[in-house]
Design a protein around this motif. Structure first.
Motif, PDB file in Angstrom:
ATOM      1  N   ALA A 633       0.837  -1.206   0.000  1.00 50.10           N
ATOM      2  CA  ALA A 633       0.000   0.000   0.000  1.00 50.10           C
ATOM      3  C   ALA A 633       0.869   1.252   0.000  1.00 50.10           C
ATOM      4  CB  ALA A 633      -0.928  -0.011   1.210  1.00 50.10           C
ATOM      5  N   GLU A 634       1.972   1.217   0.757  1.00 52.90           N
ATOM      6  CA  GLU A 634       2.876   2.367   0.779  1.00 52.90           C
ATOM      7  C   GLU A 634       3.521   2.583  -0.588  1.00 52.90           C
ATOM      8  OE1 GLU A 634       3.113   4.516   3.116  1.00 52.90           O
ATOM      9  OE2 GLU A 634       1.926   3.428   4.596  1.00 52.90           O
ATOM     10  N   LYS A 635       3.817   1.493  -1.274  1.00 53.56           N
ATOM     11  CA  LYS A 635       4.364   1.592  -2.627  1.00 53.56           C
ATOM     12  C   LYS A 635       3.357   2.275  -3.554  1.00 53.56           C
ATOM     13  CE  LYS A 635       6.997   0.585  -6.259  1.00 53.56           C
ATOM     14  NZ  LYS A 635       8.297   1.234  -6.523  1.00 53.56           N
ATOM     15  N   GLY A 636       2.078   1.851  -3.473  1.00 49.95           N
ATOM     16  CA  GLY A 636       1.051   2.483  -4.299  1.00 49.95           C
ATOM     17  C   GLY A 636       0.888   3.952  -3.964  1.00 49.95           C
ATOM     18  N   ARG A 637       0.905   4.297  -2.678  1.00 54.47           N
ATOM     19  CA  ARG A 637       0.774   5.696  -2.257  1.00 54.47           C
ATOM     20  C   ARG A 637       1.887   6.563  -2.828  1.00 54.47           C
ATOM     21  NH1 ARG A 637       1.896   7.370   3.962  1.00 54.47           N
ATOM     22  NH2 ARG A 637       1.176   9.539   3.936  1.00 54.47           N
ATOM     23  N   VAL A 638       3.122   6.055  -2.773  1.00 57.43           N
ATOM     24  CA  VAL A 638       4.262   6.823  -3.289  1.00 57.43           C
ATOM     25  C   VAL A 638       4.134   7.020  -4.794  1.00 57.43           C
ATOM     26  CG1 VAL A 638       6.755   6.765  -3.658  1.00 57.43           C
ATOM     27  CG2 VAL A 638       5.819   6.163  -1.416  1.00 57.43           C
ATOM     28  N   LEU A 639       3.718   5.980  -5.498  1.00 59.13           N
ATOM     29  CA  LEU A 639       3.544   6.102  -6.949  1.00 59.13           C
ATOM     30  C   LEU A 639       2.462   7.126  -7.291  1.00 59.13           C
ATOM     31  CD1 LEU A 639       3.795   2.343  -7.970  1.00 59.13           C
ATOM     32  CD2 LEU A 639       5.423   4.168  -8.563  1.00 59.13           C
ATOM     33  N   LEU A 640       1.398   7.191  -6.500  1.00 56.87           N
ATOM     34  CA  LEU A 640       0.363   8.206  -6.725  1.00 56.87           C
ATOM     35  C   LEU A 640       0.931   9.609  -6.548  1.00 56.87           C
ATOM     36  CD1 LEU A 640      -2.698   6.563  -4.899  1.00 56.87           C
ATOM     37  CD2 LEU A 640      -2.324   6.764  -7.377  1.00 56.87           C
ATOM     38  N   ASP A 647      -0.210   3.037 -12.093  1.00 54.92           N
ATOM     39  CA  ASP A 647       0.663   2.116 -11.350  1.00 54.92           C
ATOM     40  C   ASP A 647       0.338   2.148  -9.859  1.00 54.92           C
ATOM     41  OD1 ASP A 647       1.975   1.372 -13.659  1.00 54.92           O
ATOM     42  OD2 ASP A 647       3.569   2.874 -13.413  1.00 54.92           O
ATOM     43  N   GLY A 648       0.074   3.349  -9.354  1.00 57.47           N
ATOM     44  CA  GLY A 648      -0.220   3.469  -7.932  1.00 57.47           C
ATOM     45  C   GLY A 648      -1.485   2.724  -7.541  1.00 57.47           C
ATOM     46  N   LEU A 649      -2.554   2.918  -8.303  1.00 52.62           N
ATOM     47  CA  LEU A 649      -3.801   2.227  -7.996  1.00 52.62           C
ATOM     48  C   LEU A 649      -3.655   0.715  -8.161  1.00 52.62           C
ATOM     49  CD1 LEU A 649      -6.367   4.693  -9.622  1.00 52.62           C
ATOM     50  CD2 LEU A 649      -5.869   4.375  -7.178  1.00 52.62           C
ATOM     51  N   ALA A 650      -2.805   0.306  -9.108  1.00 53.32           N
ATOM     52  CA  ALA A 650      -2.575  -1.128  -9.298  1.00 53.32           C
ATOM     53  C   ALA A 650      -1.901  -1.732  -8.057  1.00 53.32           C
ATOM     54  CB  ALA A 650      -1.722  -1.360 -10.538  1.00 53.32           C
ATOM     55  N   TRP A 651      -0.938  -1.013  -7.477  1.00 55.91           N
ATOM     56  CA  TRP A 651      -0.279  -1.504  -6.256  1.00 55.91           C
ATOM     57  C   TRP A 651      -1.258  -1.520  -5.088  1.00 55.91           C
ATOM     58  CZ3 TRP A 651       4.158  -3.808  -4.697  1.00 55.91           C
ATOM     59  CH2 TRP A 651       5.168  -3.932  -5.642  1.00 55.91           C
ATOM     60  N   LEU A 652      -2.150  -0.531  -5.012  1.00 57.72           N
ATOM     61  CA  LEU A 652      -3.143  -0.525  -3.942  1.00 57.72           C
ATOM     62  C   LEU A 652      -4.102  -1.702  -4.088  1.00 57.72           C
ATOM     63  CD1 LEU A 652      -3.984   3.290  -3.614  1.00 57.72           C
ATOM     64  CD2 LEU A 652      -2.506   1.902  -2.143  1.00 57.72           C
ATOM     65  N   GLU A 653      -4.489  -1.998  -5.313  1.00 56.63           N
ATOM     66  CA  GLU A 653      -5.357  -3.145  -5.547  1.00 56.63           C
ATOM     67  C   GLU A 653      -4.645  -4.444  -5.175  1.00 56.63           C
ATOM     68  OE1 GLU A 653      -7.981  -5.223  -9.151  1.00 56.63           O
ATOM     69  OE2 GLU A 653      -6.700  -3.493  -9.565  1.00 56.63           O
ATOM     70  N   ARG A 654      -3.363  -4.516  -5.527  1.00 60.95           N
ATOM     71  CA  ARG A 654      -2.579  -5.705  -5.173  1.00 60.95           C
ATOM     72  C   ARG A 654      -2.507  -5.862  -3.649  1.00 60.95           C
ATOM     73  NH1 ARG A 654       3.831  -6.514  -6.783  1.00 60.95           N
ATOM     74  NH2 ARG A 654       4.182  -8.430  -5.556  1.00 60.95           N
ATOM     75  N   SER A 655      -2.348  -4.738  -2.962  1.00 56.50           N
ATOM     76  CA  SER A 655      -2.310  -4.773  -1.501  1.00 56.50           C
ATOM     77  C   SER A 655      -3.627  -5.273  -0.932  1.00 56.50           C
ATOM     78  CB  SER A 655      -2.005  -3.369  -0.956  1.00 56.50           C
ATOM     79  OG  SER A 655      -2.168  -3.314   0.442  1.00 56.50           O
ATOM     80  N   CYS A 656      -4.733  -4.768  -1.480  1.00 50.46           N
ATOM     81  CA  CYS A 656      -6.045  -5.175  -0.978  1.00 50.46           C
ATOM     82  C   CYS A 656      -6.335  -6.653  -1.249  1.00 50.46           C
ATOM     83  CB  CYS A 656      -7.135  -4.308  -1.610  1.00 50.46           C
ATOM     84  SG  CYS A 656      -7.181  -2.611  -0.949  1.00 50.46           S
ATOM     85  N   ASN A 657      -5.686  -7.230  -2.233  1.00 58.78           N
ATOM     86  CA  ASN A 657      -5.902  -8.636  -2.574  1.00 58.78           C
ATOM     87  C   ASN A 657      -4.930  -9.571  -1.861  1.00 58.78           C
ATOM     88  OD1 ASN A 657      -8.008  -7.989  -4.316  1.00 58.78           O
ATOM     89  ND2 ASN A 657      -6.639  -7.786  -6.089  1.00 58.78           N
ATOM     90  N   THR A 658      -4.054  -9.018  -1.027  1.00 53.82           N
ATOM     91  CA  THR A 658      -3.033  -9.813  -0.339  1.00 53.82           C
ATOM     92  C   THR A 658      -3.460 -10.051   1.107  1.00 53.82           C
ATOM     93  OG1 THR A 658      -1.288  -8.867  -1.721  1.00 53.82           O
ATOM     94  CG2 THR A 658      -0.598  -9.892   0.344  1.00 53.82           C
TER      95      THR A 658
END
Length: 708
Positions: A633-640, A647-658
């Motif tokens: 989630a922190e990775k997605g936040r930084v990318l945003l 890319d940021g939203l994709a990392w957030l989605e990946r976080s939510c699915n983990t």
């Protein structure tokens, strides 16, 4: 012509040129082989013990510098003069280039250097005493001298310095009337090389130059002018390398120091307000190693002078002035301190600056059995040198010059076993001469002249009490417990740019601590064991964090996988709070990257507008904990924040699915979407965050802020 007129003073007979003698050369070979064998046994004992190839303080610095010089590891080239003992890392680098970058290779060369010292001293003593028995005995004494074996088995300077000094002594004592200049020049170059390895060898050069001239006058019957030319040849050759290196450093960096830049600091340590006669860490020094000393003394000099641009050479001059000022302000204290240094110089106790002889004896059965220490050598060697000086003063000048240089180093700076080690060469000559004189007197082949016995008694009366004097505080300060702690901490330490040590290193550290005195009661050992265990736990946590602990994966029960994943960050927090981890920057960072603080440093970077710093930090953390959903989630936040929305939203989605579920990914998505006017999507993500964590204040704040 006055310059060619021979001296009318009494002359000593010139030693005969030695004829080929198979027995004598066989004896030299036996001494060399014996010296090499016992050093090999000692070194192998250390390598097979829990110590292994562990290096601490100066030795670790020399090894790292040698690797950097050889291009084997990355490292910054010094931007000015070298802080200490410039030549030794280059000598190690040359050894590593030929034999491979292994500590064992360097120790093998130093064992050879120890054997060479014994042989060269035997040859030199044979010439000085004009007696082969005396020479062979001096070589044998050096071969079995316990501190020599001790230093030859460490990655420190004394082994090479003594080999160079013994070799130079053999060359200059072998003077005769035929082609002497080549030997004198070679001896001078050896001394110059030794001065690059340890700069205090410079003190021996003028003293040996006087001895060279005296030998030429009193033994070779040369006129003063011719004797002076010999001394000049020797001195020029000896000073060539130090002068060229110092000039090269000065021209390149604009800083002028005599070989190394720590002379002023060492003078202050030995003569300043905190001086005790031995090396004592300054009160402002946080850690005892060359790098820490260099920075601490430079920073403190800048602070005291108010000159932020002060260089290392300037700092050395500052500390020299401070030491001189302290001696001038309190002359009685300084004289008392010098008296203490003099006693310590002759004392049987081997003062350590890196690791103690008593500590190493615990891992070397040979060294534990061999009790031929400095005290015995001083008690025999000092009277022997007195007798040699009475009978053959020109010959005695050579060992006395080496002894005087070692004593001057101790009096100018402070006493340490490394500083006084060259004195063992002179004292071995004196001890061998005394023993053979007693044997000859007992066999009535020679006898003691009138005045010789009283001189021997007076020398013994002066030296024996100094050699046997007890210094309980000194011994307490050199307690082997600190050596156990230093070695164990080194084994279990993380170095910049390197991973944490492996299980084998931690096992060795704990095995080492188990052999310490009062291992289960002593605070120093208990503190070190706690540090080693904490560091080992952190290493295991790093390994665990690299596994995907999602239930249903692998051959492990879901109960175990859930517990391990949920406990991982809690364990990181627990370790981060331990002093051993908290007070170590490298270990503290490791715990932080594992999530001990929930990666809240990202907030610090982003509030400061440092998106690049935040990105680098998150990427580093992902190497340590690649499966953690909060970190994703922190990775997605930084990318945003970097403007990479997709890319940021994709990392957030990946976080939510983990697994395990985290509200952080949904909160960050809701914040981002709400800030861009996508109210419906933002409310949906905030409600998802509340489903994951009903107590999420961030999610409720978003819902209150965004109209429904």
């Amino acid at each position: 012509m006055g310059s060619k007129k021979a001296s009318t003073k009494p002359r000593e007979p010139e030693p005969p040129r030695p004829l080929p003698d198979a027995g004598y050369y066989s004896a030299l070979a036996i001494i060399a082989l014996f010296a090499l064998t016992i050093r090999a046994i000692h070194t192998l004992s250390l390598l097979r013990s829990p110590l292994g190839t562990t290096l601490v303080e100066d030795a670790a610095y020399y090894h790292a510098e040698a690797l950097r010089i050889g291009g084997l590891v990355a490292g910054a080239t010094p931007s000015g003069p070298t802080f200490m003992n410039l030549g030794y890392p280059y000598a190690l680098a040359a050894i590593y280039a030929v034999l491979g970058p292994q500590v064992g290779a360097a120790l093998a060369v130093q064992a050879l250097a120890g054997a060479l010292s014994a042989v060269c001293l035997a040859i030199a003593t044979t010439r000085i005493g004009a007696d082969r028995r005396t020479g062979l005995l001096a070589g044998a004494i050096t071969a079995i001298y316990a501190p020599a074996i001790f230093y030859d088995g460490l990655l420190l300077t004394p082994a090479l310095v003594n080999a160079a000094l013994a070799g130079a002594l053999a060359l200059i004592a072998y003077q005769d009337k035929r082609a002497p200049h080549l030997r004198l020049a070679a001896a001078g170059l050896l001394l110059g090389a030794a001065a690059l390895v340890r700069a205090n060898v410079l003190l021996a050069i003028p003293l040996l130059a006087v001895a060279v001239a005296g030998w030429a006058i009193k033994v070779l019957h040369h006129a003063r002018g011719k004797a002076l030319r010999r001394a000049v040849v020797f001195t020029v050759a000896a000073m060539a390398l130090p002068v060229l290196v110092s000039a090269g450093i000065g021209i390149r960096h604009g800083e002028w120091v005599p070989v190394s830049a720590n002379g002023g600091m060492n003078f202050w340590v030995g003569n300043g307000p905190e001086a005790t006669g031995v090396y004592t860490p300054a009160s402002f020094l946080r850690d005892v190693n060359p790098a820490a000393e260099e920075h601490a003394y430079l920073d403190e000099a800048r602070h005291r002078t108010g000159n932020a641009a002060l260089t290392l050479a300037g700092a050395s001059r500052y500390w020299l002035r401070e030491g001189l000022a302290e001696a001038a302000q309190a002359p009685s204290r300084w004289l008392s301190l010098e008296g203490r240094k003099l006693v310590l110089f002759w004392n049987a106790f081997e003062v350590n600056t890196n690791v103690s002889l008593a500590f190493i004896r615990r891992f070397s059965p040979l060294l534990a059995w061999l009790q031929t220490g400095y005290g015995l050598l001083a008690i025999l060697g000092a009277p022997g040198l007195t007798l040699l000086a009475l009978r053959l003063p020109a010959r005695a000048a050579y060992p006395l010059a080496i002894l005087a240089a070692a004593a001057a180093t101790a009096l100018l700076f402070f006493v340490s076993g490394e500083y006084r080690h060259p004195a063992s060469l002179a004292l071995a000559i004196g001890a061998a001469y005394l023993v053979m004189a007693i044997i000859d007197a007992g066999q009535k082949t020679t006898h003691f002249e009138r005045g010789e016995l009283p001189a021997l008694v007076i020398t013994s009366v002066v030296i024996v009490p100094m050699a046997l004097w007890s210094f309980p505080p000194l011994r307490a300060g050199c307690d082997p417990r600190y050596d156990f702690a230093n070695a164990a901490r080194e084994m279990a330490s993380r170095h910049p740019g390197s991973p944490l040590p492996g299980r084998a290193e931690f096992d060795r550290a704990l095995a080492l601590l188990d052999r310490a005195p009062d291992a289960n009661r002593d605070p120093v050992i208990l503190d070190t064991r706690a540090a080693a265990v904490s560091t080992a736990a952190l290493r295991d946590l790093e390994a665990l964090a690299k596994y995907d602990l999602t239930p249903g994966r692998g051959n492990y029960s879901d109960a175990f996988l859930r517990r391990a994943a949920l406990d991982l960050r809690a364990r990181a927090r627990m370790l981060a709070a331990m002093p051993a981890v908290r007070d170590d920057p490298a270990l503290s960072r490791s715990a932080d990257l594992l999530g001990a603080n929930g990666w809240r440093r990202v907030d610090v970077f982003l509030r400061a507008g440092d998106v690049n710093g935040a990105s680098a930090y998150v990427d580093d953390a992902l190497v340590h904990a690649p499966h953690d959903p909060d970190l994703m989630a922190e990775k997605g936040r930084v990318l945003l924040h970097a403007g990479r929305e997709q890319d940021g939203l994709a990392w957030l989605e990946r976080s939510c699915n983990t697994w395990p579920d985290t509200p952080r990914c949904a909160v960050y998505a809701a914040e981002w979407l709400g800030a861009r006017g996508r109210a419906a999507e933002a409310r949906q993500m905030a409600q998802e965050a509340l489903r994951r964590d009903p107590g999420s204040r961030e999610a409720r704040a978003i819902l209150d802020r965004i109209p429904g």
